[in-house]
Every structure is written in structure tokens, then in C-alpha cells.
Motif scaffolding. Structure first.
Motif, short mmCIF file in Angstrom:
data_model
loop_
_atom_site.label_atom_id
_atom_site.label_comp_id
_atom_site.label_asym_id
_atom_site.label_seq_id
_atom_site.Cartn_x
_atom_site.Cartn_y
_atom_site.Cartn_z
N GLN A 199 0.95 -1.03 -0.24
CA GLN A 199 -0.66 -0.02 0.06
C GLN A 199 0.81 1.42 0.01
OE1 GLN A 199 -2.82 -1.14 3.66
NE2 GLN A 199 -4.39 -1.32 2.29
N GLU A 248 -15.15 4.39 -9.48
CA GLU A 248 -14.58 5.41 -9.00
C GLU A 248 -13.05 5.47 -8.28
OE1 GLU A 248 -13.01 9.42 -9.23
OE2 GLU A 248 -14.86 9.13 -9.64
N ALA A 249 -13.02 3.98 -7.10
CA ALA A 249 -12.36 4.11 -6.88
C ALA A 249 -11.18 2.45 -7.14
CB ALA A 249 -12.46 3.00 -5.72
N PHE A 250 -10.46 2.17 -7.38
CA PHE A 250 -9.71 1.34 -8.00
C PHE A 250 -9.09 -0.10 -7.28
CE2 PHE A 250 -6.11 -0.96 -9.79
CZ PHE A 250 -6.37 -1.87 -11.60
N PRO A 251 -10.09 -1.35 -7.55
CA PRO A 251 -9.95 -2.03 -6.32
C PRO A 251 -7.89 -3.03 -6.83
CG PRO A 251 -11.59 -2.27 -7.27
CD PRO A 251 -11.22 -1.28 -7.86
N THR A 252 -7.36 -3.59 -5.89
CA THR A 252 -5.85 -3.64 -6.47
C THR A 252 -6.55 -5.21 -6.80
OG1 THR A 252 -6.09 -4.91 -4.20
CG2 THR A 252 -4.90 -2.56 -4.66
N TRP A 283 -10.69 1.22 -17.31
CA TRP A 283 -10.13 2.11 -15.78
C TRP A 283 -9.87 4.02 -15.79
CZ3 TRP A 283 -7.38 4.73 -12.38
CH2 TRP A 283 -8.06 5.55 -10.98
N GLU A 288 -18.11 -2.29 -10.75
CA GLU A 288 -17.51 -2.13 -9.97
C GLU A 288 -15.80 -1.60 -9.90
OE1 GLU A 288 -16.67 -3.53 -5.22
OE2 GLU A 288 -17.65 -4.23 -6.33
N HIS A 329 -10.37 7.19 -16.66
CA HIS A 329 -9.55 8.45 -15.71
C HIS A 329 -8.60 9.29 -16.17
CE1 HIS A 329 -12.22 7.38 -11.66
NE2 HIS A 329 -11.86 6.05 -12.51
#
Length: 559
Positions: free
Chosen positions: A72, A541-545, A488, A536, A492
């Protein structure tokens, strides 16, 4: 689903009275088994095996969490402009020419063709009969980790190693191992990021978490099979996936060392081939070899995850890091050439094998023209690898083994490998590893292909099928990750197609709806769930790893 509790002293009770939690005396950590009983699962989930899984978590769960926290931090730093580099604090390792990795273990001297695939009984038998030198028995990207697949895969391997595996299909077709020479098995457990929610570990401080998929897969396999594999003339060998640093590799080395002591094995009995499939790992190849040197077998060029890693880490760093259509990101583009040439040079410098990656093209026995094109592309891919110095390569289909083997036979002759070929002509800089300029376009067809492949693969994965033939390509979790992460990033980074269409969330959502509407639906399909998940992980908006993390929690676990 019931969860029962017991202490370690109760594990000697009769099987009918046994419960499903195991605690070591004095330290109080507990491993709870929540997964429902399956046919023959008691042969794998024995009290002794579960006690070993508990011991692994007691010693290494905290370090695993620390390594994931490092990821992270690394992601945050790269996302904010701090590129990875060759480390100053480990420069002495790279400059010390005296050290080498261990010599090849029995069964790993000649790896010219390796077949990859999941571990269900049919695929296990096909792999064992394939004629390949090595089988990558995949509990990772080619396996959807349903509880049935996790335990069923362990049973397939258990039976295959003991020469007792047979399978009869629903249509009545019988499968059995008939080959005189079967491949050396190299098992790939899940990466450090994946969990096994059918087991739960509580440490001595009362902190509870889902078990590590890595430790569960590795632990069950090595506990049951290490000594039988040695008796068979080979050993417990592993592919290590998604490694991002030498610290992560060192954690595996610590696990191996403890396991050898626990099981009474000589040091170095366990061997690992590390997939270099993340951009941070490309900068630490020598350090990874060094920390695993007593357990090291080789490095593998995990091309699809490597491309995904580039996109994931640089998804927010501006237009110059945007890749074109997935089909245009070939092994011949400069940053991929730099990565693979550095891998061969690094592995051979330290006496390790360099294993090539998998071309996604697969034959179609009902369509000779598709087969001809697949063989042509695979032959060219394997010729490039052999010329570059790779010691072996992957294929995903038995029919491609003769194609790959003919190339490596011509290069190697009677030699088992070409580790002695030093690539002193190769010099790769950090800038070359990060130069992703390709000069190709994003097309509407490329967008539509990513959506179609992404949704179809996710639908397959939710139904428990982790390797899927789609449009004459073998898709697994890594290729699906490329498809969704490109979407994605394109959204973006405000990208447009070569025809001037701006790639927006709304436009891609419309393509997704059209794509779903065009599928031939069937009873039990999961296209609606797949479309929701794709929305999703690709349009959110979020990017799952990893897309497999939300997919696993939402669709594969029934707790």
C-alpha cells in the motif's frame, strides 16, 4: 454452515467426534474451519494438517500483513510520482559476484516445456499425460478459489502424486494417467493478497482474520505430499505469484525453512520459481534470487500480470503511461523487451533458470485455420524466447507442446538448459523498464473487446471456472485484470479512441449493456452478476487492487 470449537488436545478424538478448531497450548492462537464438509475433505483437512496450518499462521501471519502494508505504501509513493528504482541499500548484493543459487533439484534440470492449468481431476490427468517436462499445477490465476476447487485441487494432486487418480465425466468418459513419464509438478499457491475465508485465524492477542490463501494452499500441499514426492524422486516445488519485493520473497524463504524443520526435511528440499510479474519486482530480481538462494529454482516472465502491474501502478500518472489496445501490447514492445532480457541476464548470472511466459493463443480442434494461426504465433513467440536465452517456456494447451518443444529442442539439443549462456550484452536501465510509449492507438474495437472479455471471464470465474477459452485465447485472472484496468485508466485519464470518441463512464456502460444483451444466455449463467462486478472494478471511482478480491467475497464465500 456450522463452526465448532476444540483445543489441540482434543484432536486425537475419533473422527466422528472431532470438531473443527485447533489451538496450540500455552499460546492460545486458534484456527477455525468454517468450510462445509465435502466428499473426502477429511483426507486433506486432517487434525495434523490443520495444526500445521495453524503453526504457519502463528509464525507468519503478522509478517504477511506487514508485507501487504508495504504494498500500500509503495502504491501511494508511485502514484505520487516516486518511481521504483534499483535499491541503494542492496547494491552490495548485486555487486557481489561470488554467490549463486542452489543447483537444480531432481526433476527440474530440464524445463524446456511446461504446461499450465488448474487442478481439477480432468485437467490434472490431461497435464500428467501431456508429455511436458513440468506441470504448473495452478491454484492461483487459473483456478477460481471456490471451496470445492481449493479442496478438490488438493485431492487431485494427492491422488496424482500417488498414482491413483482416475476420473469419469458426466458423459461417462473415463480419464486416467497413462504416460510412462509424467511431468514434474510445480504447484502455484495463491498470492499473498488472497485470503481463505473458510478458515479463520485468531492470534494470541485475540486479533482475528481470514486465513491466508497462500499459507493454506502451500501448507496443505506440502504437509501431505512432500515426503511422497521425495520418494518419487522429485520434491515439493512451488511457483510464487505476485511477489513485489525481496522482503516478500524472504517471507516465503522463512516459511520454507520452518516447514523443512517441522517436517524433518533437509534444508533446500523445497524449491521455488518466482514469477517476475510486477514492476517493483523487476527492480529487485537479484535480491529475490539472493534471499531465496538455498530454495531457488528460477525466475519466470509472468507477462500478463506484469502488464497489469504497469497499468495498476501508473493508472493515475498521466497520459504518457496510458497503454493502447491490449492486443498491441506485445512482447516486442520496448519495455517488455527490456524486462525479459534483464530477467534472463539476472537469472543466468546467478545460476538460475529463466522460464518464458505463456502466449495466449490456443488451437481449436474444430477449426484448422484457427489452429494454424495459433501454432504460427506460438512458434514465433517461443523462438524469440529461445533466442533470448530462456531455458524453457509455458503453454496452456497440450496440442502446443510439440510446437514449443521443437523450438527449444533445436536450441538446446541434448543440453538440459542454457543457464551457462551469459547475457553480458544486455544493459537495462530504470528508464527503459518504465518507458511504456508504444505509439499505437486506442480503438473502439479495443474498448469493446476489453468489455466483452472482462465480463465473460468474470462470469466464468464466478461459476468456478478460472481458465476460460474466449475467442481462441486462453484467459485467466491476469488477462481479465488487464481488460478491466485499461478501461478504468482510459476513463480516468480522459482518453479518446482513434476515431475521436471520448471514453467516458457513460459510454462504456452503454457498451456493457449492449454486450450483455448480445450474449446467448443459459440456465445458471452469471452474466448479471458479472456485469455488476465489472461495473464496480472498471467503471467505479475507486480502483480495487485485484478484481478477484471483491469477486471472492461477494460470490464465492457462503458464510
Amino acid at each position: 454452515m456450522n463452526t465448532e470449537t476444540a483445543t489441540r488436545s482434543e484432536t486425537t478424538a475419533p473422527a466422528s467426534e472431532r470438531t473443527h478448531s485447533y489451538a496450540a497450548p500455552a499460546i492460545e492462537p486458534v484456527l477455525e474451519l468454517n468450510g462445509r464438509p465435502l466428499e473426502r475433505s477429511d483426507e486433506i483437512l486432517t487434525p495434523e494438517a490443520l495444526q500445521f496450518i495453524l503453526e504457519l499462521h502463528h509464525r507468519f501471519a503478522r509478517a504477511r500483513h506487514e508485507r501487504l502494508a508495504d504494498r500500500q505504501r509503495r502504491s501511494f509513493e508511485i502514484g505520487n510520482g516516486r518511481d521504483p528504482k534499483f535499491r541503494d541499500d542492496t547494491k552490495h548484493i548485486r555487486e557481489d559476484s561470488s554467490w549463486k543459487v542452489a543447483p537444480p533439484a531432481p526433476g527440474l534440470e530440464d524445463r524446456r516445456v511446461e504446461i499450465t492449468g488448474p487442478t481439477d481431476p480432468k485437467m490434472t490427468i490431461n497435464a500428467m499425460n501431456s508429455g511436458a517436462r513440468v506441470w504448473l499445477a495452478d491454484q492461483e490465476d487459473a483456478t477460481s478459489p471456490t471451496w470445492e476447487n481449493v479442496i478438490g485441487g488438493q485431492l487431485s494432486l494427492y491422488d496424482a502424486i500417488r498414482g491413483q487418480l482416475e476420473y469419469t465425466s458426466a458423459e461417462g468418459k473415463q480419464y486416467r494417467v497413462t504416460a510412462e513419464r509424467t511431468p514434474t509438478i510445480v504447484m502455484r499457491p495463491r498470492g499473498w493478497h488472497m485470503v481463505e475465508k473458510n478458515m479463520r485465524f485468531t492470534d494470541s492477542n485475540g486479533q482475528s482474520c481470514a486465513a491466508s490463501g497462500s499459507l493454506v494452499d502451500f501448507g496443505l500441499y506440502v504437509f501431505h505430499n512432500a515426503k511422497q514426492l521425495i520418494e518419487n524422486g522429485q520434491g515439493p516445488y512451488f511457483y510464487l505469484a505476485k511477489i513485489e519485493s525481496s522482503e516478500e520473497a524472504k517471507l516465503w524463504d522463512d516459511v520454507f525453512t520452518f516447514t523443512e524443520s517441522y517436517l524433518g526435511l533437509e534444508r533446500g528440499t523445497i524449491r521455488a520459481t518466482v514469477l517476475i510479474e510486477t514492476i517493483p519486482a523487476a527492480f529487485e530480481m537479484e535480491e529475490i534470487l539472493y534471499v531465496l538462494r538455498d530454495h531457488m529454482a528460477g525466475l519466470n516472465a509472468g507477462r500478463w500480470d506484469y502488464i497489469f502491474s504497469i497499468i495498476k501502478y501508473y493508472r493515475g500518472r498521466g497520459a504518457r503511461f496510458v497503454l493502447p489496445d491490449r492486443s498491441e501490447v506485445t512482447m516486442s514492445v520496448p519495455f517488455m523487451r527490456a524486462y525479459t532480457e534483464l530477467l534472463v541476464k539476472t537469472a543466468h548470472k546467478r545460476g538460475a533458470h529463466a522460464i518464458g511466459g505463456m502466449s495466449a493463443f490456443i488451437p481449436n480442434r474444430r477449426d484448422p485455420e484457427v489452429t494454424r494461426r495459433a501454432e504460427e504465433k506460438v512458434r514465433a513467440d517461443k523462438q524469440r524466447e529461445a533466442n533470448d536465452g530462456f531455458d524453457g517456456t509455458w503453454v496452456a494447451h497440450p496440442d502446443l507442446i510439440p510446437v514449443a518443444q521443437s523450438v527449444f529442442d533445436a536450441t538446446l539439443g541434448e543440453r538440459p538448459n542454457q543457464v551457462d549462456r551469459q547475457r553480458d550484452d544486455v544493459e537495462v536501465t530504470a528508464e527503459q523498464l518504465l518507458d511504456v510509449r508504444i505509439g499505437r492507438a486506442i480503438t473502439e474495437a479495443g474498448v469493446r473487446e476489453n468489455v466483452s472479455i472482462g465480463v465473460r471471464y468474470i462470469e466464468s470465474w464466478i461459476r468456478g471456472i478460472g481458465a476460460a477459452a474466449i475467442d481462441n485465447l486462453m484467459e485467466d485472472a491476469a488477462t481479465a485484470e488487464i481488460s478491466r484496468s485499461q478501461i478504468w485508466q482510459w476513463i480516468h485519464q480522459d482518453q479518446s479512441t482513434d476515431s475521436g470518441v471520448r471514453i467516458t463512464r457513460e459510454w462504456v456502460a452503454g457498451i456493457l449493456a449492449e454486450t450483455i444483451a448480445g450474449f446467448d444466455r443459459f440456465e445458471g449463467d452469471r452474466y448479471d452478476d458479472a456485469a455488476e462486478l465489472f461495473t464496480e472494478v472498471a467503471l467505479g471511482e475507486a480502483f480495487p487492487t485485484f478484481l478477484t478480491l471483491p469477486a471472492y467475497t461477494k460470490h464465492l464465500v457462503d458464510l
